[in-house]
Design a protein around this motif. Sequence first.
Motif, short mmCIF file in Angstrom:
data_model
loop_
_atom_site.label_atom_id
_atom_site.label_comp_id
_atom_site.label_asym_id
_atom_site.label_seq_id
_atom_site.Cartn_x
_atom_site.Cartn_y
_atom_site.Cartn_z
N ALA A 36 0.81 -1.22 0.00
CA ALA A 36 0.00 0.00 0.00
C ALA A 36 0.84 1.27 0.00
O ALA A 36 0.42 2.30 -0.53
CB ALA A 36 -0.92 -0.01 1.21
N GLN A 37 2.05 1.20 0.61
CA GLN A 37 2.90 2.38 0.74
C GLN A 37 2.08 3.58 1.24
O GLN A 37 2.00 4.61 0.56
CB GLN A 37 3.57 2.73 -0.59
N PRO A 38 1.48 3.48 2.40
CA PRO A 38 0.59 4.55 2.88
C PRO A 38 1.33 5.87 3.03
O PRO A 38 2.45 5.93 3.53
CB PRO A 38 0.11 4.02 4.23
N GLN A 39 0.65 6.95 2.61
CA GLN A 39 1.25 8.28 2.65
C GLN A 39 0.87 9.06 3.89
O GLN A 39 1.40 10.16 4.13
CB GLN A 39 0.84 9.06 1.40
N SER A 40 -0.05 8.50 4.68
CA SER A 40 -0.48 9.17 5.89
C SER A 40 -0.88 8.13 6.92
O SER A 40 -1.09 6.95 6.58
CB SER A 40 -1.66 10.10 5.62
N GLU A 41 -1.00 8.56 8.18
CA GLU A 41 -1.43 7.63 9.21
C GLU A 41 -2.85 7.14 8.94
O GLU A 41 -3.17 5.98 9.21
CB GLU A 41 -1.36 8.30 10.59
N ALA A 42 -3.69 8.00 8.37
CA ALA A 42 -5.07 7.59 8.04
C ALA A 42 -5.06 6.49 6.99
O ALA A 42 -5.82 5.51 7.08
CB ALA A 42 -5.86 8.80 7.55
N ASP A 43 -4.19 6.64 5.97
CA ASP A 43 -4.07 5.59 4.95
C ASP A 43 -3.60 4.29 5.58
O ASP A 43 -4.11 3.20 5.26
CB ASP A 43 -3.07 6.02 3.87
N LEU A 44 -2.64 4.40 6.47
CA LEU A 44 -2.11 3.20 7.11
C LEU A 44 -3.17 2.51 7.96
O LEU A 44 -3.29 1.28 7.95
CB LEU A 44 -0.89 3.58 7.96
N ARG A 45 -3.96 3.29 8.67
CA ARG A 45 -5.02 2.71 9.49
C ARG A 45 -6.03 1.96 8.63
O ARG A 45 -6.54 0.91 9.03
CB ARG A 45 -5.71 3.80 10.30
#
Length: 372
Positions: A254-263
């Motif tokens: 996913a390579q999340p760009q924010s904590e919200a994306d990671l969650r």
Amino acid sequence: MMQWIEGEAPLREALAGITDHYTLDTEFMRERTFWPQLALVQIGIPAAVEGEPPLVLLVDPLQSGVHETLRSLFERDDLLAVVHSPSEDWVALRENIGAIPRHTFDTQQAAAMLGMGGGMSYLKLIETTLGVALEKGEQRSDWLRRPLTDSQKIYAAADVSYLLDAYAVLAPQLAAKGYTDWFAEDMAYALEQARADRLETWPHLSLRGSGLLNIPQQQVLHRLLTWREQRARQNNLPRTWVLANDAALELARAQPQSEADLRRVLEKMPKAPLKIAGILQSVVSKPLPDEADLPDARLYEQRDKQRLKDLQVAVKQVSDAHGFSDSFLASRRWIESWMDTGEWLGLLAGWRRSVLEPVFTGAATPVAGSDS
């Protein structure tokens, strides 16, 4: 004879009877920790009178003064410790006692070198070499509880008492084949690795599924696995308790760009570590200094399969010529290491190079022989 040892004085007195070699094993618990919790140390001492049974010491490492006495034993340069498949024992002793023996004889490796079978269990070894059938017994027992049961003590004592006789069978056979020096080199290498406790440089390469990721994704995976190893060691927790493999792979994809994306990624997974989402996002977003040298896991899964197969056949031929068990000479992992680097690293750097280099480079055909 079996003797329960609970303190420094009786242990020192008992160890005074060791003059040449002894057998060694441990019992430990590791289900809920990163580092093994040492629960018992078994030592077999040859009898002073030939034909008499050995003295087996069941040493309680939870007692004061015992660690220092055991460390003194292990650091003696004039003694040989006879063991069986000791890699986990070395971790337990290194982290709890602060030392491992200076010289060892691994009966599992000896059996493989003699062609009896690779990765042979202790029970199978004793049955093969001595014709004695042992019971599995207390393998999954709680070794930290006190007092130990009689059944636990009998099982633990058997782990070292029969090793003396197995050693007496295996050592002369290695000498007869001219393999004593090669075997000693293997033992020295194993001890060096155990003492060093080197961290895996590229942990992503050994994780199934990493070869399906592109380079930026592999970099994220490398960051996560490196952080996980450090956190697991610092907090004495199993790696997967810190971050499960599938969670690490999903975050890398996913390579999340924010904590919200990671969650959002973690919320799709059961038992995901949402409490440390902020920490994980920091790890994911912070490049490591060594990333420029990151090996591409895709290339490792796309090796020349025919070349690998040819080398495996060549290794098998050399092994058969020397009477080794399969994969003793060079496992698939070591063959792949040579293919990837072209260098003779680690276990391949010693006597194995002299045996394998001619066939790996196509300069010769494997022939029978020995190190004599």
